[in-house]
Design an enzyme around this catalytic site. Structure first.
Site, PDB file in Angstrom:
ATOM      1  N   SER A   1       4.681   2.610   7.872  1.00 43.78           N
ATOM      2  CA  SER A   1       4.320   1.437   7.070  1.00 43.78           C
ATOM      3  C   SER A   1       5.491   0.952   6.234  1.00 43.78           C
ATOM      4  O   SER A   1       6.130   1.743   5.536  1.00 43.78           O
ATOM      5  CB  SER A   1       3.142   1.764   6.158  1.00 43.78           C
ATOM      6  OG  SER A   1       1.980   1.993   6.901  1.00 43.78           O
TER       7      SER A   1
ATOM      8  N   ASP B   1       0.232  -7.617   1.498  1.00 44.87           N
ATOM      9  CA  ASP B   1       0.654  -6.214   1.620  1.00 44.87           C
ATOM     10  C   ASP B   1       2.180  -6.096   1.626  1.00 44.87           C
ATOM     11  O   ASP B   1       2.747  -5.300   2.372  1.00 44.87           O
ATOM     12  CB  ASP B   1       0.062  -5.572   2.877  1.00 44.87           C
ATOM     13  CG  ASP B   1       0.157  -4.048   2.844  1.00 44.87           C
ATOM     14  OD1 ASP B   1       0.260  -3.485   1.736  1.00 44.87           O
ATOM     15  OD2 ASP B   1       0.166  -3.425   3.920  1.00 44.87           O
TER      16      ASP B   1
ATOM     17  N   HIS C   1       0.815  -1.221   0.000  1.00 46.72           N
ATOM     18  CA  HIS C   1       0.000   0.000   0.000  1.00 46.72           C
ATOM     19  C   HIS C   1       0.850   1.273   0.000  1.00 46.72           C
ATOM     20  O   HIS C   1       0.339   2.347  -0.289  1.00 46.72           O
ATOM     21  CB  HIS C   1      -0.984  -0.008   1.185  1.00 46.72           C
ATOM     22  CG  HIS C   1      -0.378   0.309   2.514  1.00 46.72           C
ATOM     23  ND1 HIS C   1      -0.024  -0.668   3.422  1.00 46.72           N
ATOM     24  CD2 HIS C   1      -0.075   1.487   3.106  1.00 46.72           C
ATOM     25  CE1 HIS C   1       0.460  -0.095   4.514  1.00 46.72           C
ATOM     26  NE2 HIS C   1       0.441   1.214   4.351  1.00 46.72           N
TER      27      HIS C   1
END
Length: 477
Positions: A218, A145, A115
């Site tokens: 992230s 992911d 993402h």
């Protein structure tokens, strides 16, 4: 009258304070020191910035009339800038985002989240020494992911890989990343839980921590106290958009498996069994004659799936997959997903109170659309007014139960039906003295059932065969 404390009292107070000070010093010495870990591993953690070009189409409102302006009017430039002759001139803007990543090989391979780089037109990787590189996206995988990048560099600092399966709940862990763009921020916490299954992500057994993770973290690494990467920080649970004490990391074994596949083949394959499963509750465990609730209960076997070919049936409870125990239903998808395609695996199931071992050849997980089409067959009802969810019978189920035609299989039972004695796994052949053809016919019969009067239900039960039950809908239901 004033009272002065004696010497003994004062001496005890002093001793107590000294003891408290000594205890606090011991506690401070027992707390982990992250300084060397952060200093050693920060050079291998990178900042990732992406740019995505987004086109927008400004439109003139329907009721807006452009005035007939003189040629030398300054407003002509305004209208030419935003609108063409048709009033629909596309405008382009850059959308930027930030994330983190870490170098997994000294020749320039970088791991991050899918993402972070999704739909990006440009990906820039910035190292701790302020060098910047334009990165190539080797591949990405939405289900896990995970994304793999490549930069044109050599002799880079790298991280050391650990084993997330060796983590213990309560163990200290540390994250390095770029929250809100603040490079190489270090946060620490403990492992809160392991093997978390999040919605729509059943193939990743997430590590839950209370390490402070915010936007920009992230894709960054999660370290154990030995300085080994045990996870990839992926997402948080939040009602505000900021950190609230719940963060989740992808186990490094899962991430590296995906990265290696992306590097070698450009895409990711996963093992597939072809069953829909649910947890075994205490009530279900009792109904299946189990001492305690555990395992994954099969609520549907998809047609032409590896499970169907291996002889799995609705109502089977999967207790062991290969050599791994299945305690909860969430334990099964990751075990199946990481099994190589075309591998024959023994699966231990509880069927009608007896243990069996089925041999299944693992297939390749199809796309979501293919699974959705497969799972639509056989036809399944929604839970109805009597508390039942039923499905049409497969040919294999008919043959096993010796039912020539008609009937529906109970996949969930509750409410009125459960009180009447209808169980999960029963096959309902008749309702209110009428043979049941299929799911649609059954639903029509249920809607037409009278209230305050018992009606007969003929069910076919695996152990006892056909049996009639009485079902009654009352006014207060």
């Amino acid at each position: 009258m004033k009272v002065f404390p004696g010497k003994a009292f004062v001496f005890n107070i002093v001793l107590g304070m000294l003891g408290l000070f000594a205890w606090s010093q011991v506690q401070a010495r027992n707390l982990p020191d992250f300084t060397q870990l952060a200093e050693k591993n920060s050079p291998a953690v990178v900042n990732i910035s992406t740019t995505q070009k987004i086109k927008r189409h400004p439109r003139i409102p329907e009721n807006l009339q452009i005035p007939d302006l003189p040629e030398d009017s300054p407003f002509n430039d305004f209208f030419r800038h935003f609108f063409d002759d048709e009033g629909n001139s596309p405008q382009e803007r850059d959308a930027k985002s930030l994330g983190s990543g870490f170098i997994i090989s000294d020749d320039g391979y970088v791991m991050t989240n899918n993402h972070v780089i999704r739909d990006a037109d440009e990906v820039i990787v910035r190292l701790s020494d302020r060098r910047e590189f334009s990165a190539k996206v080797v591949g990405s995988d939405e289900r896990s992911d995970v994304a793999l990048l490549k930069i044109d560099a050599s002799s880079l600092p790298t991280v050391k890989m650990g084993k997330s399966k060796d983590l213990k709940v309560g163990e200290w862990v540390l994250a390095i990343g770029s929250p809100f763009g603040f490079d190489h921020s270090v946060t620490a916490g403990i492992v809160s839980a392991k093997g978390r299954s999040l919605p729509r992500e059943n193939y990743v057994p997430f590590i839950q921590t209370d390490v402070a993770i915010n936007p920009g973290n992230s894709g960054g690494p999660l370290f154990n106290l030995d300085g080994e990467v045990v996870g990839v920080n992926s997402q948080i649970y939040s009602r505000t958009g900021g950190f609230m004490g719940l963060s989740f990391a992808i186990p490094i074994e899962v991430a590296m498996n995906v990265a290696n596949q992306l590097k070698n083949t450009g895409h990711v394959t996963r093992g597939w069994l072809g069953v829909l499963i649910q947890d075994v509750t205490a009530e279900l465990a009792e109904s299946f004659g189990m001492d305690k609730p555990h395992g994954a209960l099969v609520s549907r076997v998809l047609p032409d799936s590896p499970a169907a070919k291996a002889g799995f049936e609705v109502g089977d409870i999967i207790l062991k997959f290969n050599s791994d125990e299945v305690d909860h239903s969430k334990d099964l998808p990751p075990l199946v997903g990481r099994t190589p395609i075309d591998t024959a695996v023994p699966v231990r199931v509880l069927r009608q109170g007896k243990l069996r071992t089925l041999k299944v050849v693992i297939g390749e997980l199809p796309g979501d659309d293919e699974i959705r089409v497969a799972s639509d067959k056989p036809k399944t009802s929604k839970q109805n007014r009597i508390g039942l969810t039923v499905t049409d019978l497969s040919d294999a189920q008919r043959k096993k139960r010796e039912i020539a035609k008609g009937g529906v299989l109970v996949s969930q039972s509750g409410g009125i039906a459960a009180r009447a004695g209808i169980r999960q796994g029963d096959i309902i052949e008749m309702l209110n003295n009428e043979d049941i053809k299929n799911v649609e016919h059954f639903e029509k019969l249920v809607k037409a059932l009278p209230e305050n009067r018992s009606v007969p239900v003929l069910v076919h039960r695996a152990r006892s065969g056909p049996v009639f039950l009485a079902l009654k809908i009352t006014n207060d239901e």
